[in-house]
Design a protein around this motif. Structure first.
Motif, short mmCIF file in Angstrom:
data_model
loop_
_atom_site.label_atom_id
_atom_site.label_comp_id
_atom_site.label_asym_id
_atom_site.label_seq_id
_atom_site.Cartn_x
_atom_site.Cartn_y
_atom_site.Cartn_z
N ASN A 184 0.83 -1.20 0.00
CA ASN A 184 0.00 0.00 0.00
C ASN A 184 0.87 1.25 0.00
OD1 ASN A 184 -2.22 1.71 0.25
ND2 ASN A 184 -1.93 1.81 2.45
N ASP A 242 -0.89 4.17 -0.73
CA ASP A 242 -1.95 5.17 -0.65
C ASP A 242 -1.92 5.79 0.74
OD1 ASP A 242 -4.29 6.66 -0.58
OD2 ASP A 242 -5.48 5.14 -1.62
N ALA A 243 -1.65 7.09 0.80
CA ALA A 243 -1.54 7.79 2.09
C ALA A 243 -2.87 7.82 2.85
CB ALA A 243 -1.03 9.20 1.87
N GLU A 244 -3.97 7.67 2.15
CA GLU A 244 -5.28 7.71 2.81
C GLU A 244 -5.65 6.39 3.48
OE1 GLU A 244 -8.33 9.28 0.28
OE2 GLU A 244 -7.05 10.91 -0.41
N ILE A 245 -4.93 5.32 3.18
CA ILE A 245 -5.19 4.01 3.78
C ILE A 245 -4.07 3.71 4.77
CG2 ILE A 245 -5.43 1.54 3.34
CD1 ILE A 245 -6.52 2.26 0.58
N ASP A 246 -4.47 3.51 6.02
CA ASP A 246 -3.49 3.29 7.09
C ASP A 246 -3.24 1.79 7.26
OD1 ASP A 246 -1.76 3.82 9.19
OD2 ASP A 246 -3.37 3.78 10.69
N ALA A 247 -2.46 1.23 6.33
CA ALA A 247 -2.09 -0.19 6.39
C ALA A 247 -0.91 -0.40 5.45
CB ALA A 247 -3.27 -1.06 5.97
N ARG A 290 -2.75 -3.73 1.04
CA ARG A 290 -4.20 -3.65 0.77
C ARG A 290 -4.58 -4.72 -0.25
NH1 ARG A 290 -6.16 -0.15 -3.61
NH2 ARG A 290 -4.37 0.51 -4.84
#
Length: 153
Positions: free
Chosen positions: A59, A61-66, A69
Motif C-alpha cells: 500500500n 496510498d496515504a489515505e489508507i493506514d495499512a 491492501r
C-alpha cells in the motif's frame, strides 16, 4: 487520479466487446436457421459468470493506514446459446408490421427493412427513386383533398 485512465464498467464498454460480438454472431446464425427451417420462434440465452481474483499488494496510498491492501480484479465469462422452436404457437411478439426480415448478401447479416413493392405504394418502393413528383392541377382545392384523405374518402 487522471480521468483518462478511468474506464466505466457497463455493457457498452470494451470489456464486453467479445460478448457483444458473440451475441451478434449467434443472432445471425439463429435468424438463418429460422429462415432455413421455417421456424416462427427462436430464443437467445446469455449466461454471464462474474468472478473476482484478489491480490494483496503493498500500500502506497496515504489515505489508507495499512502496509498492504487487497485489490479485486473482475473476471467475466460468457456463454451464449440459441434455440429454435419448431411449431406455430406464438405466445406474444414484439414486431413492426411495416418491416420485413431481409438478408443482406453484401454484409452477410439479416436486417429489418421497410416492406416494399406491394399494392400499397410507399416512398421506399423501388420505382419511387426516379418517379417524378406529382403536382396538383391548377385550381384544385388542396384543403378538400386533405379533408377527403383524412376521412378515408
Amino acid at each position: 487520479m487522471d480521468k483518462a485512465y478511468i474506464r466505466e464498467l457497463n455493457f457498452d464498454c470494451d470489456t464486453f466487446a467479445d460478448a457483444k460480438e458473440s451475441l451478434n454472431t449467434v443472432l445471425q446464425k439463429l435468424l438463418g436457421t429460422m429462415v432455413g427451417c421455417g421456424a416462427k420462434e427462436g430464443s437467445i440465452t446469455m449466461k454471464l459468470d462474474v468472478g473476482f481474483r484478489s491480490e494483496t499488494i503493498q500500500n502506497y496510498d496515504a489515505e489508507i493506514d495499512a502496509p498492504e491492501r487487497e485489490v479485486y480484479m473482475p473476471q467475466f465469462f460468457h456463454k451464449i446459446t440459441s434455440s429454435v422452436k419448431i411449431n406455430n404457437e406464438i405466445h406474444g411478439a414484439t414486431h413492426n408490421e411495416t418491416d420485413e426480415l431481409y438478408y443482406n448478401a453484401d454484409t452477410g447479416n439479416y436486417e429489418m427493412r421497410p416492406i416494399v413493392n406491394t399494392a400499397q405504394r410507399s416512398m421506399f418502393d423501388d420505382d419511387m427513386d426516379s418517379a417524378p413528383i406529382e403536382r396538383d392541377a391548377p385550381g384544385e382545392d388542396e384543403r378538400q383533398d386533405d379533408y377527403q384523405y383524412e376521412n378515408g374518402q
